[in-house]
Design a protein around this motif. Structure first.
Motif, PDB file in Angstrom:
ATOM      1  N   GLU A 178     -30.650   1.428   2.530  1.00 15.08           N
ATOM      2  CA  GLU A 178     -30.438   2.850   2.282  1.00 15.08           C
ATOM      3  C   GLU A 178     -31.725   3.671   2.363  1.00 15.08           C
ATOM      4  OE1 GLU A 178     -27.505   4.459   1.713  1.00 15.08           O
ATOM      5  OE2 GLU A 178     -26.385   2.601   2.001  1.00 15.08           O
ATOM      6  N   ALA A 179     -32.844   3.037   2.059  1.00 16.56           N
ATOM      7  CA  ALA A 179     -34.136   3.741   2.088  1.00 16.56           C
ATOM      8  C   ALA A 179     -35.259   2.724   2.286  1.00 16.56           C
ATOM      9  CB  ALA A 179     -34.359   4.519   0.799  1.00 16.56           C
ATOM     10  N   GLU A 180     -36.393   3.211   2.789  1.00 15.69           N
ATOM     11  CA  GLU A 180     -37.519   2.307   3.049  1.00 15.69           C
ATOM     12  C   GLU A 180     -38.845   3.042   2.972  1.00 15.69           C
ATOM     13  OE1 GLU A 180     -39.080  -0.805   6.506  1.00 15.69           O
ATOM     14  OE2 GLU A 180     -37.559   0.696   7.001  1.00 15.69           O
ATOM     15  N   ILE A 181     -39.824   2.390   2.325  1.00 14.82           N
ATOM     16  CA  ILE A 181     -41.222   2.830   2.383  1.00 14.82           C
ATOM     17  C   ILE A 181     -41.943   1.770   3.213  1.00 14.82           C
ATOM     18  CG2 ILE A 181     -43.330   3.339   1.108  1.00 14.82           C
ATOM     19  CD1 ILE A 181     -41.602   3.993  -1.329  1.00 14.82           C
ATOM     20  N   PRO A 182     -42.334   2.089   4.447  1.00  9.32           N
ATOM     21  CA  PRO A 182     -42.948   1.066   5.305  1.00  9.32           C
ATOM     22  C   PRO A 182     -44.285   0.585   4.766  1.00  9.32           C
ATOM     23  CG  PRO A 182     -43.085   3.226   6.335  1.00  9.32           C
ATOM     24  CD  PRO A 182     -42.243   3.392   5.105  1.00  9.32           C
ATOM     25  N   PHE A 183     -44.684  -0.608   5.206  1.00  5.14           N
ATOM     26  CA  PHE A 183     -45.959  -1.187   4.765  1.00  5.14           C
ATOM     27  C   PHE A 183     -47.126  -0.352   5.264  1.00  5.14           C
ATOM     28  CE2 PHE A 183     -49.701  -3.841   5.323  1.00  5.14           C
ATOM     29  CZ  PHE A 183     -49.800  -4.453   4.083  1.00  5.14           C
TER      30      PHE A 183
ATOM     31  N   THR B  87     -37.876  -1.554   0.118  1.00  2.00           N
ATOM     32  CA  THR B  87     -36.557  -1.249   0.685  1.00  2.00           C
ATOM     33  C   THR B  87     -35.548  -1.137  -0.465  1.00  2.00           C
ATOM     34  OG1 THR B  87     -36.096  -3.613   1.008  1.00  2.00           O
ATOM     35  CG2 THR B  87     -36.930  -2.395   2.915  1.00  2.00           C
ATOM     36  N   ILE B  88     -34.553  -0.265  -0.273  1.00  3.83           N
ATOM     37  CA  ILE B  88     -33.465  -0.102  -1.249  1.00  3.83           C
ATOM     38  C   ILE B  88     -32.149  -0.372  -0.529  1.00  3.83           C
ATOM     39  CG2 ILE B  88     -32.289   1.497  -2.822  1.00  3.83           C
ATOM     40  CD1 ILE B  88     -34.983   2.964  -3.108  1.00  3.83           C
ATOM     41  N   HIS B  89     -31.318  -1.232  -1.117  1.00  6.69           N
ATOM     42  CA  HIS B  89     -30.085  -1.675  -0.454  1.00  6.69           C
ATOM     43  C   HIS B  89     -28.853  -1.380  -1.309  1.00  6.69           C
ATOM     44  CE1 HIS B  89     -32.392  -4.063   2.516  1.00  6.69           C
ATOM     45  NE2 HIS B  89     -33.268  -4.093   1.527  1.00  6.69           N
ATOM     46  N   ARG B  90     -27.776  -1.106  -0.615  1.00  8.86           N
ATOM     47  CA  ARG B  90     -26.479  -0.953  -1.285  1.00  8.86           C
ATOM     48  C   ARG B  90     -25.818  -2.328  -1.299  1.00  8.86           C
ATOM     49  NH1 ARG B  90     -21.790   3.560  -0.162  1.00  8.86           N
ATOM     50  NH2 ARG B  90     -20.102   2.529  -1.313  1.00  8.86           N
ATOM     51  N   MET B  91     -25.699  -2.904  -2.492  1.00 12.09           N
ATOM     52  CA  MET B  91     -25.209  -4.280  -2.619  1.00 12.09           C
ATOM     53  C   MET B  91     -23.681  -4.323  -2.599  1.00 12.09           C
ATOM     54  SD  MET B  91     -28.107  -5.700  -2.608  1.00 12.09           S
ATOM     55  CE  MET B  91     -27.757  -7.418  -2.980  1.00 12.09           C
ATOM     56  N   GLU B  92     -23.159  -5.193  -1.754  1.00 16.15           N
ATOM     57  CA  GLU B  92     -21.709  -5.318  -1.594  1.00 16.15           C
ATOM     58  C   GLU B  92     -21.050  -5.892  -2.849  1.00 16.15           C
ATOM     59  OE1 GLU B  92     -18.873  -7.009   1.954  1.00 16.15           O
ATOM     60  OE2 GLU B  92     -20.279  -8.417   1.042  1.00 16.15           O
ATOM     61  N   ALA B  93     -21.695  -6.912  -3.453  1.00 19.37           N
ATOM     62  CA  ALA B  93     -21.094  -7.624  -4.587  1.00 19.37           C
ATOM     63  C   ALA B  93     -20.977  -6.744  -5.834  1.00 19.37           C
ATOM     64  CB  ALA B  93     -21.889  -8.879  -4.894  1.00 19.37           C
TER      65      ALA B  93
ATOM     66  N   VAL C  79     -36.245  -3.600  -3.707  1.00 18.13           N
ATOM     67  CA  VAL C  79     -37.095  -4.773  -3.431  1.00 18.13           C
ATOM     68  C   VAL C  79     -38.458  -4.297  -2.943  1.00 18.13           C
ATOM     69  CG1 VAL C  79     -37.357  -6.932  -2.151  1.00 18.13           C
ATOM     70  CG2 VAL C  79     -35.072  -6.110  -2.719  1.00 18.13           C
ATOM     71  N   MET C  80     -39.512  -4.837  -3.540  1.00 22.47           N
ATOM     72  CA  MET C  80     -40.888  -4.573  -3.079  1.00 22.47           C
ATOM     73  C   MET C  80     -41.530  -5.890  -2.671  1.00 22.47           C
ATOM     74  SD  MET C  80     -44.262  -3.204  -5.168  1.00 22.47           S
ATOM     75  CE  MET C  80     -43.842  -1.475  -5.312  1.00 22.47           C
ATOM     76  N   LYS C  81     -42.246  -5.855  -1.562  1.00 22.41           N
ATOM     77  CA  LYS C  81     -43.042  -7.026  -1.161  1.00 22.41           C
ATOM     78  C   LYS C  81     -44.407  -6.551  -0.692  1.00 22.41           C
ATOM     79  CE  LYS C  81     -42.044  -7.672   3.778  1.00 22.41           C
ATOM     80  NZ  LYS C  81     -41.409  -8.518   4.772  1.00 22.41           N
ATOM     81  N   GLY C  82     -45.398  -7.434  -0.795  1.00 19.96           N
ATOM     82  CA  GLY C  82     -46.746  -7.062  -0.367  1.00 19.96           C
ATOM     83  C   GLY C  82     -47.769  -8.057  -0.854  1.00 19.96           C
TER      84      GLY C  82
END
Length: 446
Positions: free
Chosen positions: A196-201, A210-216, A223-226
């Motif tokens: 749904e949204a993203e802040i690129p590296f 990244t922000i996700h719309r979860m089906e479950a 989620v953040m990674k780096g």
């Protein structure tokens, strides 16, 4: 990059100097002969003819032709070694090189990243160990790794085995995608839980969101990674088998010790953390604004880390040894963790002497606890982006001249440019090797 001005190549400077010298000699002799002929023959016309003859006789008409032929022959020889000269002047400049600033990934290494280890719940798991896939913490780490991915498989190769599929994306993301596809379908996971949204590296803040719309759950998942040491600072707790544990200073030390352990193996480490955004504040259909940040990016929960290995190129250590025999200084400039950079530097041969990091490992202390007078005793050093940020030009010049072996880690594109410009100010002809957009300012300057 566009603001950088091109400097003259060494051969252009030499030609300019040579032409000025010849002109000076020609005009001096022309003037002398003008006076001599005039005094002897008392003829302005004869004296002028002699002067022009002397001046024109000293013009090196064949210089440009000779130089062009010589450099063209050199370029042909380089082509036989798979080296394409974009301009003829580059041939001579390459021969004048006294310092090489090289990126790590894809330049000194093969750019063939593969996942080596996963770290979660305070344990390091080998990539072949699939016995923990169903563990809650392990599963959450894998889910976050599947979702926060920019790399994708090329649609025409989806029917091929995973290892043979073509991936669109950088080496690190490609390695994670292939691994996650093998243990759980990363492609299907992304389809089921759309982004749904993203802040690129960015190399400035060293994380990606990244922000996700979860089906479950029919809710939003952050989620953040780096860089793991950066990601940890945004976390309030850590996922464990016993639930979420608080992020105390002791926990941070233990996590960083594990990151260092992975980095010591020469592996690139990427940290992950997450947050379940509450439906009350972020109902379905909520418009996320990554510019104004209408969502939190702190108080996250640390999940774990994934480490990847990119082996050095074949015989790279011999190539670097040859450069050193020719009197060329070889310096690694990378955005990786300093311990990873040190491990790869040792494998490649850019660092052969002990460093302050080795002293800290041997004495089981933090690098910041190593006394300054001890650090100054080492002939080799690892300089981080944080240290560079605090340095003036004179400080960096001192560092470059007092250490024979250097590796720069966690550097930004601006800092790579700063390093190249400082080496040039010390009189070095600098060559830069790199294959990333972050290398472009340094490449342009060199």
């Amino acid at each position: 990059v566009t603001g950088l001005e091109k400097e003259e190549t060494p051969i252009s400077k030499e030609i300019t100097h040579f032409v000025k010298l010849i002109c000076g000699v020609a005009f001096a002799f022309g003037f002398i002969f003008f006076l001599m002929v005039y005094l002897i023959q008392r003829s302005w016309l004869a004296a002028l003819q002699y002067m022009l003859g002397i001046i024109l006789a000293n013009v090196p008409e064949g210089l440009i032709v000779t130089l062009t032929v010589c450099m063209t022959l050199s370029a042909i020889q380089l082509k036989k070694k798979n080296c394409l000269a974009k301009t003829l002047q580059a041939v001579e400049t390459l021969g004048s090189t006294s310092c090489i600033c090289s990126d790590k990934t894809g330049t000194l290494t093969q750019n063939q990243m593969t996942v080596s280890h996963l770290f979660c719940n305070y344990k390091i798991y080998d990539k072949e160990d699939h016995t923990h896939v169903s563990d809650p913490t392990y599963a959450k780490l894998c889910l976050a790794a599947c979702l926060n991915l920019k790399a994708v498989f090329h649609h025409e190769t989806m029917d091929l085995p995973i290892e043979n599929r073509k991936v669109i994306g950088d080496a690190s993301e490609s390695a994670i995608l292939r691994y996650m596809e093998s243990i759980r379908s990363a492609t299907q996971t992304q389809k089921d839980n759309p982004k749904e949204a993203e802040i690129p590296f960015s190399s400035a803040y060293k994380y990606q969101v990244t922000i996700h719309r979860m089906e479950a759950t029919q809710s939003y998942y952050f989620v953040m990674k780096g860089a793991p040491e950066i990601v940890v600072e945004y976390c309030l707790g850590i996922h464990t088998e016993d639930g979420v544990q608080g992020m105390t200073s002791q926990v941070k030390r233990e996590l960083k010790a594990n990151f260092t352990k992975l980095a010591n193996m020469g592996e690139r480490v990427i940290g992950y953390c997450d947050m379940k955004l509450p439906l009350t504040s972020y109902p379905l259909g909520y418009k996320f604004n990554t510019q104004n940040r209408n969502f939190p990016i702190d108080d996250l929960i640390f999940l774990g880390a994934i480490s990847m290995m990119d082996p050095p190129r074949k015989d790279i250590d011999k190539s670097i040894a040859l450069c050193r025999q020719a009197g060329i200084k070889v310096v690694m400039v990378t955005g990786d963790h300093p311990v990873t950079a040190l491990a790869i530097s040792r494998l490649c041969g850019t660092i052969t002497e002990p460093t302050a990091y080795d002293y800290a490992f041997e004495h089981h202390i933090e690098l910041v606890d190593v006394p300054e007078h001890i650090k100054n005793q080492f002939d080799a050093a690892i300089v981080t982006g944080d240290e560079l940020r605090k340095m003036t030009v004179s400080d960096l010049k001192t560092t470059l001249t007092t250490h024979n072996e250097l590796t720069f880690a966690r550097t930004s594109p601006q800092q790579k440019l700063f390093i190249v410009e400082t080496y040039q100010s010390l009189g070095h002809v600098v060559a830069v090797t790199g294959d990333g957009v972050n290398d472009s300012p340094a490449l342009k300057r060199a």
